[in-house]
Enzyme design. Structure first.
Site, PDB file in Angstrom:
ATOM      1  N   LYS A  15       0.843  -1.206   0.000  1.00  0.00           N
ATOM      2  CA  LYS A  15       0.000   0.000   0.000  1.00  0.00           C
ATOM      3  C   LYS A  15       0.874   1.251   0.000  1.00  0.00           C
ATOM      4  CE  LYS A  15      -3.791  -2.559   2.026  1.00  0.00           C
ATOM      5  NZ  LYS A  15      -4.508  -3.035   3.215  1.00  0.00           N
TER       6      LYS A  15
ATOM      7  N   GLN B 113      -4.742  -1.589   9.401  1.00  0.00           N
ATOM      8  CA  GLN B 113      -4.616  -2.916   8.785  1.00  0.00           C
ATOM      9  C   GLN B 113      -5.179  -4.000   9.706  1.00  0.00           C
ATOM     10  OE1 GLN B 113      -3.361  -3.603   5.581  1.00  0.00           O
ATOM     11  NE2 GLN B 113      -4.194  -5.616   6.051  1.00  0.00           N
TER      12      GLN B 113
ATOM     13  N   ASP C 119     -11.149   2.639   3.997  1.00  0.00           N
ATOM     14  CA  ASP C 119     -11.358   1.195   3.976  1.00  0.00           C
ATOM     15  C   ASP C 119     -12.848   0.856   3.834  1.00  0.00           C
ATOM     16  OD1 ASP C 119      -9.655  -0.905   3.930  1.00  0.00           O
ATOM     17  OD2 ASP C 119      -9.219  -0.912   6.079  1.00  0.00           O
TER      18      ASP C 119
END
Ligand code: NAD
Length: 291
Positions: A49, A93, A116
């Site tokens: 990422k 994450q 997200d």
């Protein structure tokens, strides 16, 4: 059988985003990447990422709290990032350590920076078909893969295996939306479904998000169907340097022999997830600026 190449499609999206970011005046978009502990899969996902953000021209701010961080301390970090006007998107994450309530963490991220797409408001906006929300990256990536492969879901039977909040449920809602490219007739299967193969064999488009290596076999697939394999499973393999190989939820050799189109693992849905995270970050930047 035609392979749906996620690497190729993701690269096209990344190139488009790079051009879009280059044309932005002033400060560039910024994503905060929070990785708790050293889970090996999380280390490699966050690295990927960070690298993709840099390639596009999005600034990446990395936060690496230790695995012993308390929920209160993690909330304090998220609150600080929520309040920081220089941060447009926040990604925490997953998976998080067992002592932390993951859903509570997703809820803590400001809905305006929730790139997200996991917090309550953004999941609700998917249900309401409100385009101002952020769609979770993997489901958004699946829809982009289908659209860019010329697959229109209208009139098709879409069968999703899996009902998780991060893949199964949102992708089913997206396929169901009353808009161009969607309009599918959707069935969701899960661990409580009886006679699963009889249902999956009816699918024109089969989306497997189960987390079980090679679970979907050729006898479960209608000849000519589009098969989207979301699974990323690590199977022990002594012949590999890493000691494992990556495989999807679909038994690729058998299923690819009868499917019309299929995504490989790796190189299918995975790269799309990262591309959509970047797309959401640019969207957050634009929306927060014009607010
Ligand atoms: P999850 O464990 O949260 O959900 C799995 C779902 O599968 C559950 O809803 C469960 O009901 C269903 N299931 C389990 N056993 C079943 C059975 N025998 N029959 C029918 N349904 C069954 O997993 P998740 O987070 O949705 O992830 C699914 C897979 O996708 C995993 O392999 C994960 O690593 C992968 N994944 C990939 C990406 C990507 O970027 N490609 C992103 C997220 C998840």
């Amino acid at each position: 059988m035609e392979l749906i190449d996620g690497n190729l499609i993701a690269a096209a999206i990344i190139a488009e985003l790079k051009a879009e970011v280059a044309a932005l005046p002033g400060r560039k978009p910024c994503i905060a990447l929070v990785r708790v502990g050293d889970d090996p899969a999380s280390v490699s996902y966050v690295k990927k990422k960070e690298k993709t953000a840099a390639e596009i021209g999005i600034a990446g701010r990395i936060h690496l709290p230790p695995v012993t961080i308390t929920q209160a301390e993690l909330f304090a970090l998220i609150d600080q990032l929520n309040a920081d006007p220089g941060v447009d998107g926040i990604l925490v994450q997953s998976p998080l350590p067992k002592h932390i309530d993951e859903v509570a963490v997703f809820r803590r991220v400001s809905d305006k920076k929730d790139v997200d797409g996991f917090n309550t408001l953004n999941l609700g906006k998917v249900a309401q078909e409100d385009e101002t929300g952020f769609v979770a990256c993997t489901p958004a990536g699946i829809m982009a893969l289908l659209a860019r492969s010329g697959i229109d879901l209208k009139g098709k039977h879409v069968v999703v295996i899996g009902r998780s909040l991060i893949v199964g449920k949102p992708v089913a809602l997206l396929a169901l939306q009353k808009k161009a490219g969607a309009n599918g007739t959707v069935t969701i299967c899960h661990s409580g479904t009886s006679n699963l193969p009889a249902i999956t064999r009816q699918a024109d488009v089969l989306i497997a998000a189960i987390g079980r290596a090679e679970f979907v076999t050729a006898d479960m697939v209608k000849p000519g169907a589009v098969v989207i394999d979301v699974g990323i499973n690590r199977v022990p393999d002594a012949t590999k340097k890493t000691g494992y190989r990556l495989t999807g939820d679909v038994e690729f050799t058998g299923v690819s022999a009868i499917a019309g189109k299929i995504t490989p693992v790796p190189g299918g849905v995975g790269p799309m997830t990262v591309a959509m995270l970047m797309s959401n970050t640019v969207k957050a930047f634009r929306q927060n600026r014009s607010a």
